[in-house]
Scaffold this active site. Structure first.
Site, mmCIF file in Angstrom:
data_model
loop_
_atom_site.group_PDB
_atom_site.id
_atom_site.type_symbol
_atom_site.label_atom_id
_atom_site.label_comp_id
_atom_site.label_asym_id
_atom_site.label_seq_id
_atom_site.Cartn_x
_atom_site.Cartn_y
_atom_site.Cartn_z
ATOM 1 N N ARG A 25 -7.632 -17.319 38.164
ATOM 2 C CA ARG A 25 -8.700 -16.714 37.369
ATOM 3 C C ARG A 25 -9.675 -17.759 36.838
ATOM 4 O O ARG A 25 -10.869 -17.474 36.688
ATOM 5 C CB ARG A 25 -8.075 -15.888 36.237
ATOM 6 C CG ARG A 25 -7.447 -14.578 36.734
ATOM 7 C CD ARG A 25 -6.449 -14.013 35.733
ATOM 8 N NE ARG A 25 -5.914 -12.708 36.129
ATOM 9 C CZ ARG A 25 -4.948 -12.524 37.022
ATOM 10 N NH1 ARG A 25 -4.422 -13.567 37.649
ATOM 11 N NH2 ARG A 25 -4.508 -11.306 37.301
ATOM 12 N N GLN A 168 -3.287 -7.007 39.374
ATOM 13 C CA GLN A 168 -4.269 -7.381 40.397
ATOM 14 C C GLN A 168 -5.328 -6.299 40.566
ATOM 15 O O GLN A 168 -6.528 -6.598 40.626
ATOM 16 C CB GLN A 168 -3.560 -7.652 41.729
ATOM 17 C CG GLN A 168 -2.685 -8.902 41.700
ATOM 18 C CD GLN A 168 -1.977 -9.141 43.017
ATOM 19 O OE1 GLN A 168 -2.081 -8.346 43.952
ATOM 20 N NE2 GLN A 168 -1.246 -10.233 43.101
ATOM 21 N N ASP A 312 7.650 -10.772 38.802
ATOM 22 C CA ASP A 312 7.793 -11.916 39.705
ATOM 23 C C ASP A 312 9.092 -12.683 39.480
ATOM 24 O O ASP A 312 9.494 -13.489 40.320
ATOM 25 C CB ASP A 312 6.603 -12.865 39.558
ATOM 26 C CG ASP A 312 5.330 -12.283 40.144
ATOM 27 O OD1 ASP A 312 5.430 -11.424 41.043
ATOM 28 O OD2 ASP A 312 4.234 -12.676 39.714
ATOM 29 N N ARG A 343 11.149 -7.454 48.430
ATOM 30 C CA ARG A 343 12.055 -8.300 47.648
ATOM 31 C C ARG A 343 13.342 -7.587 47.232
ATOM 32 O O ARG A 343 14.321 -8.257 46.919
ATOM 33 C CB ARG A 343 11.323 -8.879 46.430
ATOM 34 C CG ARG A 343 10.390 -10.020 46.804
ATOM 35 C CD ARG A 343 9.801 -10.724 45.600
ATOM 36 N NE ARG A 343 8.925 -11.817 46.030
ATOM 37 C CZ ARG A 343 7.931 -12.302 45.304
ATOM 38 N NH1 ARG A 343 7.667 -11.801 44.113
ATOM 39 N NH2 ARG A 343 7.193 -13.302 45.761
ATOM 40 N N ARG A 385 9.413 -17.300 46.358
ATOM 41 C CA ARG A 385 10.399 -17.024 45.307
ATOM 42 C C ARG A 385 11.810 -16.831 45.880
ATOM 43 O O ARG A 385 12.796 -17.148 45.220
ATOM 44 C CB ARG A 385 9.961 -15.834 44.454
ATOM 45 C CG ARG A 385 8.592 -16.077 43.801
ATOM 46 C CD ARG A 385 8.327 -15.271 42.579
ATOM 47 N NE ARG A 385 6.904 -15.293 42.245
ATOM 48 C CZ ARG A 385 6.294 -16.263 41.570
ATOM 49 N NH1 ARG A 385 6.973 -17.320 41.165
ATOM 50 N NH2 ARG A 385 4.993 -16.191 41.317
#
Length: 427
Positions: A25, A168, A312, A343, A385
């Site tokens: 950002r 987002q 996340d 995930r 991740r």
């Protein structure tokens, strides 16, 4: 690559890399502002470098010198048509937020990414942008990348209720709303990370936030600023969990961002009985020092409004749960299916292959602990991740070797991860 296993303790102090969300950002706002922006402690991971290159391709002068990023902003209407298609790499943040940025640009662009990004649905952002007058489309009915976009100088304001909790999509619509004439209202399903709102104010913009309702009056002008990026709690999460589950450990993490929309993992650690201390709080930078110690943990339930505050971190939280006594239930997290990988399935498969007891569900997982982990071969499938989660899990393995395929994915968000791990093993 072969991972370190059977580690008896972790000790030391580290400063995790800059926050990925804030780094993205800062480049976007700096480019759209008028005047110069300087960014300190930015994350130099592959995703953020993709965003930086895209804005260079759009005519913005960005210099990276002596550890400082200097951006010569071009103003809200100053972006130029790129010579070629814009490469977003692996970054869902880049393609979604920049779609909103380009909503008011009177030229056509194509945006594409790697194999992983090309499987991620963009209809969540293309549908509301179309309502604002943008011509945007992708592949299949889910609008998978590559996307073709042509903005308009006559962007319409929007009143939109988000069907999913997504920072987002919210941010993409805010960037578009800044260029539309009139009042736009965005209503969130659940409150998500608010870095775009915070940074909009920092750059001299105006908005009002009332619970889940965000109102933006356009068009607006922004002014260049100095931005200091705090450490990323999503990166710190791997060390928080490592310090809790590796025996005889004590880890100190400095300058970690503790924005209240991102600290769900701290709530979970405390609910599970983990020893965690927060000190040296900086209320302006929203950062602090976090200290964790090896702990006896118990299972918990994770769902509802907590999910956007730790979405996340759920892969590494799943590992944490395998080392807690009892059952941990993760629910309301179907968003995990459309991250860099599915995930839910990939985390369950990876940890189960190492001896965990995880049942995937439609919107999360049921994890039974405590499990002794053993050697296995794990593929990241290009998901950073998953790679870091597996590296932390390997530390507990006393029996066998852990091989990690496609370990380079970790460079997406944490290029110095293995260097930091070495320092803590030898600390």
């Amino acid at each position: 690559m072969k991972l370190k296993t059977n580690i008896r303790h972790l000790h030391g102090s580290i400063r995790v890399p800059g926050d990925k969300s804030i780094s993205h950002r800062s480049i976007i706002f700096g480019s759209l502002a008028e005047g110069e922006t300087k960014v300190y402690d930015i994350l130099r991971g592959e995703d953020v470098l993709s965003t930086m290159q895209v804005f260079r391709d759009l005519g913005v002068e960005i210099e990276d010198k002596d550890g400082v990023i200097t951006i010569q902003g071009v103003g809200m209407a100053g972006l130029k048509a790129p010579q070629n298609a814009l490469n977003m790499g692996n970054s869902g943040t880049s393609i979604r937020l920049i779609s909103g940025v380009l909503a008011g640009a009177d030229f056509e662009v194509e945006m594409f990414g790697d194999d992983s990004l090309s499987k991620r649905p963009m209809d969540r952002v293309t549908l509301p942008l179309k309502k604002m007058g943008v011509s945007i489309s992708g592949q299949t009915e889910r609008d998978l990348p590559p996307l073709r976009l042509k903005g308009t100088k006559n962007l319409r304001p929007i009143h939109y209720e988000l069907p999913i909790a997504s920072a987002q999509v919210k941010s993409a619509l805010m960037f578009a709303a800044l260029q539309a004439k009139g009042e736009s209202v965005i209503i969130e399903k659940e409150c998500t990370r608010n870095h775009t709102e915070d940074m909009l104010k920092q750059f001299g913009g105006h908005l009002s936030v009332d619970g889940k309702k965000i109102t933006v009056q356009g068009p607006q002008k922004l002014t260049g600023q100095k931005v200091v990026v705090p450490g990323d709690i999503s990166s710190a999460a791997f060390w928080l969990v490592a310090g809790l589950i590796v025996p005889n450990s004590r880890l100190v993490l400095q300058n970690v961002g503790i924005n209240e929309t991102r600290t769900g993992i701290i709530d979970v650690i405390r609910a599970m009985g983990g020893k965690l201390e927060i000190t040296e709080i900086d209320p302006v930078a929203k950062s602090s020092t976090l200290t964790v110690e090896s702990s006896d943990l118990k299972g918990t339930e994770i769902g509802g409004a907590l999910i956007p505050r730790l979405i996340d971190e759920l892969p590494i939280i799943a590992l944490l749960a395998t080392q807690a006594q009892g059952v941990t239930v993760i629910k309301d997290a179907e968003e995990l299916k459309v991250k860099e990988t599915d995930r839910i399935q990939v985390v369950a498969d990876a940890l189960n292959s190492m001896g965990a007891d995880i049942t995937p569900t439609a919107d999360g997982m049921i994890i039974k602990g405590k499990s002794a982990l053993h050697g296995a071969r794990v593929n990241t499938f290009g998901d950073h991740r998953i790679g870091m989660m597996t590296a932390i899990a390997a530390l507990l393995v006393a029996d066998g070797e852990v091989e990690l395929d496609r370990a380079e994915a970790i460079n997406t968000s944490y290029p110095s991860f293995f260097d930091d791990l070495e320092s803590l093993i030898h600390g």
